[in-house]
Scaffold this motif. Structure first.
Motif, PDB file in Angstrom:
ATOM      1  N   ILE A 199       0.790  -1.144  -0.087  1.00  0.00           N
ATOM      2  CA  ILE A 199      -0.031   0.048   0.019  1.00  0.00           C
ATOM      3  C   ILE A 199       0.752   1.364   0.079  1.00  0.00           C
ATOM      4  N   LEU A 200       1.961   1.234   0.785  1.00  0.00           N
ATOM      5  CA  LEU A 200       2.901   2.613   0.808  1.00  0.00           C
ATOM      6  C   LEU A 200       3.693   2.596  -0.528  1.00  0.00           C
ATOM      7  N   ILE A 201       3.822   1.828  -1.484  1.00  0.00           N
ATOM      8  CA  ILE A 201       4.345   1.846  -2.663  1.00  0.00           C
ATOM      9  C   ILE A 201       3.360   2.219  -3.460  1.00  0.00           C
ATOM     10  N   SER A 202       2.047   1.901  -3.456  1.00  0.00           N
ATOM     11  CA  SER A 202       1.064   2.476  -4.001  1.00  0.00           C
ATOM     12  C   SER A 202       0.762   3.777  -4.152  1.00  0.00           C
ATOM     13  N   THR A 203       1.020   4.369  -2.750  1.00  0.00           N
ATOM     14  CA  THR A 203       0.739   5.788  -2.432  1.00  0.00           C
ATOM     15  C   THR A 203       1.957   6.571  -3.041  1.00  0.00           C
ATOM     16  N   ILE A 204       2.965   6.054  -3.283  1.00  0.00           N
ATOM     17  CA  ILE A 204       4.031   6.673  -3.954  1.00  0.00           C
ATOM     18  C   ILE A 204       3.987   6.778  -5.497  1.00  0.00           C
ATOM     19  N   ALA A 205       3.833   5.551  -6.058  1.00  0.00           N
ATOM     20  CA  ALA A 205       4.035   5.291  -7.634  1.00  0.00           C
ATOM     21  C   ALA A 205       3.045   6.049  -8.289  1.00  0.00           C
ATOM     22  N   GLU A 206       3.040   6.362  -9.424  1.00  0.00           N
ATOM     23  CA  GLU A 206       2.372   7.260 -10.174  1.00  0.00           C
ATOM     24  C   GLU A 206       1.242   6.245 -11.257  1.00  0.00           C
ATOM     25  N   THR A 207       2.074   4.998 -11.416  1.00  0.00           N
ATOM     26  CA  THR A 207       1.327   4.235 -12.488  1.00  0.00           C
ATOM     27  C   THR A 207       1.466   2.721 -11.952  1.00  0.00           C
ATOM     28  N   GLN A 208       0.695   2.085 -12.435  1.00  0.00           N
ATOM     29  CA  GLN A 208       0.624   0.616 -12.096  1.00  0.00           C
ATOM     30  C   GLN A 208       2.142   0.000 -12.427  1.00  0.00           C
ATOM     31  N   GLN A 209       2.495   0.345 -13.601  1.00  0.00           N
ATOM     32  CA  GLN A 209       3.779  -0.087 -14.146  1.00  0.00           C
ATOM     33  C   GLN A 209       4.931  -0.030 -13.068  1.00  0.00           C
ATOM     34  N   SER A 210       4.726   1.228 -12.792  1.00  0.00           N
ATOM     35  CA  SER A 210       5.852   1.857 -11.727  1.00  0.00           C
ATOM     36  C   SER A 210       5.909   1.162 -10.371  1.00  0.00           C
ATOM     37  N   ALA A 211       4.731   0.868  -9.987  1.00  0.00           N
ATOM     38  CA  ALA A 211       4.392   0.211  -8.951  1.00  0.00           C
ATOM     39  C   ALA A 211       5.009  -1.203  -8.778  1.00  0.00           C
ATOM     40  N   MET A 212       4.632  -1.830  -9.801  1.00  0.00           N
ATOM     41  CA  MET A 212       4.991  -3.339 -10.114  1.00  0.00           C
ATOM     42  C   MET A 212       6.563  -3.314 -10.089  1.00  0.00           C
ATOM     43  N   MET A 213       7.269  -2.392 -10.679  1.00  0.00           N
ATOM     44  CA  MET A 213       8.565  -2.335 -10.863  1.00  0.00           C
ATOM     45  C   MET A 213       9.229  -2.002  -9.436  1.00  0.00           C
ATOM     46  N   ILE A 214       8.547  -1.206  -8.853  1.00  0.00           N
ATOM     47  CA  ILE A 214       9.308  -1.044  -7.474  1.00  0.00           C
ATOM     48  C   ILE A 214       9.230  -2.264  -6.735  1.00  0.00           C
ATOM     49  N   SER A 215       7.960  -2.686  -6.930  1.00  0.00           N
ATOM     50  CA  SER A 215       7.632  -4.036  -5.666  1.00  0.00           C
ATOM     51  C   SER A 215       8.975  -5.083  -6.260  1.00  0.00           C
ATOM     52  N   LEU A 216       9.209  -5.512  -7.588  1.00  0.00           N
ATOM     53  CA  LEU A 216       9.683  -6.429  -8.003  1.00  0.00           C
ATOM     54  C   LEU A 216      11.376  -6.113  -7.741  1.00  0.00           C
ATOM     55  N   MET A 217      11.935  -4.969  -8.249  1.00  0.00           N
ATOM     56  CA  MET A 217      13.124  -4.563  -8.127  1.00  0.00           C
ATOM     57  C   MET A 217      13.742  -4.273  -6.875  1.00  0.00           C
ATOM     58  N   GLY A 218      12.694  -3.718  -6.100  1.00  0.00           N
ATOM     59  CA  GLY A 218      13.099  -3.077  -4.805  1.00  0.00           C
ATOM     60  C   GLY A 218      12.793  -4.111  -3.630  1.00  0.00           C
ATOM     61  N   LEU A 219      12.111  -5.064  -3.841  1.00  0.00           N
ATOM     62  CA  LEU A 219      11.816  -5.860  -2.916  1.00  0.00           C
ATOM     63  C   LEU A 219      12.655  -7.680  -3.165  1.00  0.00           C
ATOM     64  N   MET A 220      12.470  -7.860  -4.405  1.00  0.00           N
ATOM     65  CA  MET A 220      13.072  -9.311  -4.775  1.00  0.00           C
ATOM     66  C   MET A 220      14.399  -9.493  -4.195  1.00  0.00           C
ATOM     67  N   LEU A 221      15.489  -8.756  -4.863  1.00  0.00           N
ATOM     68  CA  LEU A 221      16.581  -8.674  -4.240  1.00  0.00           C
ATOM     69  C   LEU A 221      17.077  -8.752  -2.977  1.00  0.00           C
ATOM     70  N   PRO A 222      16.581  -7.373  -2.027  1.00  0.00           N
ATOM     71  CA  PRO A 222      16.933  -7.601  -0.811  1.00  0.00           C
ATOM     72  C   PRO A 222      16.205  -8.822   0.072  1.00  0.00           C
ATOM     73  N   VAL A 223      15.160  -9.130  -0.545  1.00  0.00           N
ATOM     74  CA  VAL A 223      14.534 -10.449   0.099  1.00  0.00           C
ATOM     75  C   VAL A 223      15.507 -11.698  -0.096  1.00  0.00           C
TER      76      VAL A 223
END
Length: 368
Positions: A271-295
């Motif tokens: 939800i936090l990511i969705s409030t920051i991102a402007e588009t669905q594509q950017s939200a999905m990119m942040i979720s994948l790139m910003g979470l997958m590697l650190p996890v």
């Protein structure tokens, strides 16, 4: 040709003016090579171990000092009796226990042969094997140094015992990690596109003029996904138990409650990511790139965190997956209760409150 050259120059100007493009072109490769270079390692460093010394003589003290002086191990606890070994392992910080038998030094001199027990936490089989090999190497080095110039050579015979996963099944390590990754990424991605979808479809204005408060909108977005993710988690646990033979030594109710807590944490982050991102594509990119590697890299799923540089160890503290992996391994493999994982549980609760609070604040800013 001049038009074509001018077009190429224009494209260069566009790229150099767009900071996000420059970050993707140059920042991401540098960040990834640094992260992979420092985080991916099969070596161990500063592994916390405990000592159970029944002998307490000069020989055992010399061996303990030799182990402590190495960069590979850090002696965190001196255990007084064997009954305390299990408690030390269940607390989660001790990865191995070195058990010296009675009259260790006397037997080594008198009989030229002595045994030492190495008890290792095998919830992570790769790390357990590495710890055992490193301790054996240090003991062998000590033995060789003591055997110089004497006729009858001393023999220090290590006896290894793996606890919680004696057969060293890799599935015991991968199931908790894969479960964590799936719940984290799926939950975060599902919610990260929820508010951005509203903006792209033009229905955001309806929410903005509705009588619902920002907190109600945020919770309303999260609740449906909680039930869907709980079903997902139940399927994963059932497959782990019946298909891969993953044991659940602890309480199934506690396992379910902690899974729900982690799901809510992941959804709140989405939800936090969705409030920051402007588009669905950017939200999905942040979720994948910003979470997958650190996890994958910084959660302790595959690579031991203690072997990473200090800055990466500090960063790992803000990865929710790290704390959930500790919890789920403790419940499933060690059979521990809330008394051993209350700190990790409080950390996940605090992260959830922080993510939801920040989401509400960001949503309020958009209302203005």
């Amino acid at each position: 040709m001049k038009r074509f050259t001018g077009f190429i120059k224009k494209e260069f100007y566009h790229i150099f003016r767009d900071r996000r493009s420059l970050f993707i072109l140059f920042g991401m490769p540098i960040a990834q090579i640094l992260l992979f270079g420092f985080a991916i390692t099969n070596e161990i460093n500063n592994v916390d171990i405990a000592i159970l010394d029944h002998s307490k003589d000069a020989t055992t003290e010399e061996i303990i000092n030799k182990i402590s002086a190495s960069k590979y191990f850090s002696i965190k606890q001196m255990i007084g009796r064997e009954a305390e070994i299990e408690t030390a392992f269940k607390n989660g910080k001790i990865k191995a226990v070195l058990n010296f038998e009675n009259d260790f030094g006397k037997k080594l001199v008198k009989e030229s042969k002595v045994t030492i027990q190495i008890i290792t936490d095998a919830t992570d089989p790769n790390t357990a094997n590495s710890i055992t090999n490193y301790l054996n190497a240090i003991l062998q080095n000590y033995q060789q140094s003591e055997n110089r110039g004497i006729q009858i050579e001393y023999q220090i015979i290590p006896k290894t015992r793996m606890v919680y996963n004696p057969e060293l099944k890799s599935v015991f390590m991968f199931v908790p990690g894969v479960m964590t990754i799936i719940l984290m990424l799926v939950s975060a991605m599902m919610t990260s596109i929820s508010i951005t979808r509203e903006k792209e479809l033009g229905t955001m204005e309806i929410l903005l003029v509705s009588p619902l408060k920002p907190f109600q909108v945020i919770v309303g977005k999260v609740v449906p996904y909680i039930f869907l993710s709980i079903i997902n988690a139940a399927v994963i646990v059932l497959l782990s138990i019946f298909l891969f033979g993953m044991p659940v030594q602890g309480s199934l109710f506690l396992l379910g409650a902690e899974s729900v807590l982690f799901i809510i944490t992941s959804l709140a982050l989405g939800i936090l990511i969705s409030t920051i991102a402007e588009t669905q594509q950017s939200a999905m990119m942040i979720s994948l790139m910003g979470l997958m590697l650190p996890v994958i890299l910084l959660s302790g799923f595959i690579f031991p965190i203690t072997s990473m540089p200090e800055p990466l160890q500090i960063i790992s503290h803000i990865i929710p997956a790290k704390w959930f992996i500790i919890i789920i391994k403790g419940i499933m493999l060690k059979g521990i209760g809330m008394s051993f994982i209350w700190k990790e549980t409080l950390i996940l609760i605090a992260m959830t409150v922080f993510f939801i609070g920040l989401s509400v604040k960001k949503y309020k800013i958009r209302l203005e």
